[in-house]
Design an enzyme around this catalytic site. Structure first.
Site, PDB file in Angstrom:
ATOM      1  N   ASP A  75      29.116  16.785  -1.710  1.00 47.02           N
ATOM      2  CA  ASP A  75      29.326  18.008  -0.921  1.00 47.02           C
ATOM      3  C   ASP A  75      29.121  17.847   0.584  1.00 47.02           C
ATOM      4  O   ASP A  75      29.449  18.748   1.360  1.00 47.02           O
ATOM      5  CB  ASP A  75      28.432  19.139  -1.451  1.00 47.02           C
ATOM      6  CG  ASP A  75      26.942  18.774  -1.498  1.00 47.02           C
ATOM      7  OD1 ASP A  75      26.485  18.007  -0.621  1.00 47.02           O
ATOM      8  OD2 ASP A  75      26.239  19.258  -2.403  1.00 47.02           O
ATOM      9  N   SER A 106      19.774  15.168 -13.345  1.00 50.22           N
ATOM     10  CA  SER A 106      19.436  15.127 -14.771  1.00 50.22           C
ATOM     11  C   SER A 106      19.228  13.704 -15.258  1.00 50.22           C
ATOM     12  O   SER A 106      18.783  13.493 -16.383  1.00 50.22           O
ATOM     13  CB  SER A 106      20.550  15.804 -15.577  1.00 50.22           C
ATOM     14  OG  SER A 106      21.775  15.131 -15.366  1.00 50.22           O
ATOM     15  N   HIS A 115      28.842   8.594  -4.853  1.00 51.34           N
ATOM     16  CA  HIS A 115      30.044   9.094  -5.527  1.00 51.34           C
ATOM     17  C   HIS A 115      31.122   9.578  -4.558  1.00 51.34           C
ATOM     18  O   HIS A 115      32.034  10.284  -4.953  1.00 51.34           O
ATOM     19  CB  HIS A 115      29.669  10.216  -6.511  1.00 51.34           C
ATOM     20  CG  HIS A 115      28.803   9.744  -7.635  1.00 51.34           C
ATOM     21  ND1 HIS A 115      28.088  10.580  -8.461  1.00 51.34           N
ATOM     22  CD2 HIS A 115      28.540   8.482  -8.084  1.00 51.34           C
ATOM     23  CE1 HIS A 115      27.424   9.868  -9.352  1.00 51.34           C
ATOM     24  NE2 HIS A 115      27.675   8.592  -9.142  1.00 51.34           N
ATOM     25  N   GLN A 146      24.021  11.383  -5.073  1.00 52.98           N
ATOM     26  CA  GLN A 146      25.174  11.409  -5.981  1.00 52.98           C
ATOM     27  C   GLN A 146      26.112  12.547  -5.601  1.00 52.98           C
ATOM     28  O   GLN A 146      27.180  12.691  -6.178  1.00 52.98           O
ATOM     29  CB  GLN A 146      24.703  11.617  -7.425  1.00 52.98           C
ATOM     30  CG  GLN A 146      23.783  10.542  -7.935  1.00 52.98           C
ATOM     31  CD  GLN A 146      23.107  10.969  -9.228  1.00 52.98           C
ATOM     32  OE1 GLN A 146      23.641  10.800 -10.318  1.00 52.98           O
ATOM     33  NE2 GLN A 146      21.923  11.544  -9.121  1.00 52.98           N
ATOM     34  N   ASN A 197      12.202  18.426  -9.941  1.00 50.21           N
ATOM     35  CA  ASN A 197      13.329  18.934 -10.723  1.00 50.21           C
ATOM     36  C   ASN A 197      12.948  20.270 -11.363  1.00 50.21           C
ATOM     37  O   ASN A 197      11.782  20.504 -11.644  1.00 50.21           O
ATOM     38  CB  ASN A 197      13.717  17.929 -11.823  1.00 50.21           C
ATOM     39  CG  ASN A 197      15.197  17.971 -12.139  1.00 50.21           C
ATOM     40  OD1 ASN A 197      16.020  17.558 -11.318  1.00 50.21           O
ATOM     41  ND2 ASN A 197      15.557  18.475 -13.305  1.00 50.21           N
TER      42      ASN A 197
HETATM   43  P1  OAD Z   1      23.322  17.554 -13.201  1.00 47.55           P
HETATM   44  O1  OAD Z   1      24.033  18.866 -13.200  1.00 47.55           O
HETATM   45  O2  OAD Z   1      23.524  16.650 -14.365  1.00 47.55           O
HETATM   46  O3  OAD Z   1      21.750  17.788 -13.047  1.00 47.55           O
HETATM   47  C1  OAD Z   1      21.228  18.637 -12.062  1.00 47.55           C
HETATM   48  C2  OAD Z   1      19.701  18.697 -12.234  1.00 47.55           C
HETATM   49  O4  OAD Z   1      19.176  19.473 -11.179  1.00 47.55           O
HETATM   50  C3  OAD Z   1      19.245  19.335 -13.547  1.00 47.55           C
HETATM   51  O5  OAD Z   1      18.259  18.508 -14.167  1.00 47.55           O
HETATM   52  C4  OAD Z   1      18.650  20.671 -13.100  1.00 47.55           C
HETATM   53  O6  OAD Z   1      17.528  21.056 -13.874  1.00 47.55           O
HETATM   54  C5  OAD Z   1      18.188  20.352 -11.700  1.00 47.55           C
HETATM   55  N1  OAD Z   1      18.135  21.511 -10.785  1.00 47.55           N
HETATM   56  C6  OAD Z   1      18.929  22.611 -10.754  1.00 47.55           C
HETATM   57  N2  OAD Z   1      18.590  23.420  -9.749  1.00 47.55           N
HETATM   58  C7  OAD Z   1      17.560  22.819  -9.092  1.00 47.55           C
HETATM   59  C8  OAD Z   1      16.765  23.161  -7.956  1.00 47.55           C
HETATM   60  N3  OAD Z   1      16.963  24.277  -7.269  1.00 47.55           N
HETATM   61  N4  OAD Z   1      15.797  22.293  -7.581  1.00 47.55           N
HETATM   62  C9  OAD Z   1      15.573  21.142  -8.272  1.00 47.55           C
HETATM   63  N5  OAD Z   1      16.287  20.782  -9.359  1.00 47.55           N
HETATM   64  C10 OAD Z   1      17.262  21.599  -9.763  1.00 47.55           C
HETATM   65  O7  OAD Z   1      23.713  16.832 -11.822  1.00 47.55           O
HETATM   66  P2  OAD Z   1      23.557  15.301 -11.413  1.00 47.55           P
HETATM   67  O8  OAD Z   1      22.381  14.684 -12.064  1.00 47.55           O
HETATM   68  O9  OAD Z   1      23.639  15.244  -9.937  1.00 47.55           O
HETATM   69  O10 OAD Z   1      29.298  12.574 -10.896  1.00 47.55           O
HETATM   70  O11 OAD Z   1      24.873  14.678 -12.024  1.00 47.55           O
HETATM   71  C11 OAD Z   1      25.155  13.323 -11.796  1.00 47.55           C
HETATM   72  C12 OAD Z   1      26.638  13.101 -11.680  1.00 47.55           C
HETATM   73  O12 OAD Z   1      27.286  13.656 -12.831  1.00 47.55           O
HETATM   74  C13 OAD Z   1      27.304  13.819 -10.530  1.00 47.55           C
HETATM   75  O13 OAD Z   1      27.207  13.116  -9.300  1.00 47.55           O
HETATM   76  C14 OAD Z   1      28.725  13.881 -10.975  1.00 47.55           C
HETATM   77  C15 OAD Z   1      28.514  14.329 -12.399  1.00 47.55           C
HETATM   78  O14 OAD Z   1      29.515  14.003 -13.292  1.00 47.55           O
HETATM   79  C16 OAD Z   1      30.608  12.411 -10.677  1.00 47.55           C
HETATM   80  O15 OAD Z   1      31.364  13.351 -10.535  1.00 47.55           O
HETATM   81  C17 OAD Z   1      31.029  10.986 -10.595  1.00 47.55           C
END
Ligand code: OAD
Length: 261
Positions: free
Chosen positions: A124, A208, A139, A121, A232
């Protein structure tokens, strides 16, 4: 991984976490080493250790900026300069960042597995920088621009002007990313679901699980009999549904899983 915490038992203190995590890592490594078809689905968490801000956690991008003002087609139609300012700022932040050991471990995994698909997703571009090959960017990619006139998509790492224009037709360019309310590229999406439906193992890392359709991909795989592994920092809505969930940093756990077969 979580530090070895402990609880009070009748006769003293009993260590409860560290050995559990080691067993999970061994179990996942063993299953991966025997699999022919592996899918990895990543989110912002895998890039966190490179310095990329996540979206929803502490310091997350959507905690500081309103997504509706910056990441929708309506926002771009209303104020393209503001939206470009946001994306140019993100390009500046991302430019100097490097892939971390989590990205690198997935490159090694891909080299060992007959069929490996990396669905991300993230926009970068760090998986490709690390050397992963079979990547589906759900994305889009912040380093790609798309012309609103001729539709041409081009890779561009330069410092862009505030309102960048297409060198071919002169129309306004936009970031080649998927905004809220937009559809995903149907061919990328169908390739991703095809891979998910045929995977023996799906590893879901650093997401998440709040944004569809990626959020449902694990469950689609599970219905088809795949083994689901989550890595996670903290539990997600899907944690209890997965076969194995390892809580901790992907940059620490993935090298343990992928680099020592
Ligand atoms: P989120 O910011 O919603 O979730 C990131 C997850 O990574 C969280 O559950 C954190 O606990 C976990 N996390 C943080 N640091 C970590 C690490 N070092 N190792 C393992 N886990 C870690 O990001 P996404 O789920 O990617 O979409 O969000 C999904 C989409 O929402 C993105 O692609 C973006 C956003 O809006 C668009 O822009 C279309």
């Amino acid at each position: 991984m979580a530090e070895g915490s402990s609880v009070s038992g009748g006769t003293g203190r009993i260590a409860v976490t560290a050995s559990d995590d080691v067993m999970k890592v061994d179990l996942v490594r063993d299953r991966l080493s025997r699999a022919q078809r592996i899918v990895v689905l990543t989110g912002a968490g895998i890039s966190a250790e490179s310095g990329v801000p996540t979206f929803r956690g502490e310091g997350g991008l959507w905690r500081q900026h309103r997504a509706l003002d910056l990441a929708t087609p309506q926002a771009f139609a209303r104020d393209p300069r503001l939206v470009w300012e946001f994306y140019n700022w993100r390009r500046e932040v991302l430019g100097p960042l490097e892939p971390n050991p989590g990205h690198n471990a997935l490159v090694k995994l891909e080299q060992r597995v007959p069929q490996f698909t990396l669905i991300t997703q993230n926009i970068d571009g760090l998986h490709a920088r690390a050397g992963s090959r079979n990547i589906l960017e759900l994305h889009g990619n912040i380093w790609h621009v798309r012309c609103l006139g001729c539709g041409k998509v081009a890779e561009d790492h330069s410092v862009l002007p505030p309102m960048p224009r297409c060198p071919g037709c002169g129309a306004l360019l936009r970031p080649h990313v998927v905004w809220f309310g937009e559809s995903l590229d149907p061919s990328i999406l169908s390739t991703a679901f095809e891979a998910v439906q045929h995977a023996e193992i799906v590893m879901v890392i650093g997401t998440s699980g709040t944004v569809e359709p990626a959020a449902s991909m694990g469950m689609v795989a599970k219905r088809k009999g795949a083994c689901l592994v989550e890595i996670n920092l903290e539990p997600t809505p899907f944690t209890t549904l997965y076969d194995t969930s390892i809580l901790g940093k992907s940059g620490e756990i993935l090298p343990m899983i992928c680099e020592s077969w």
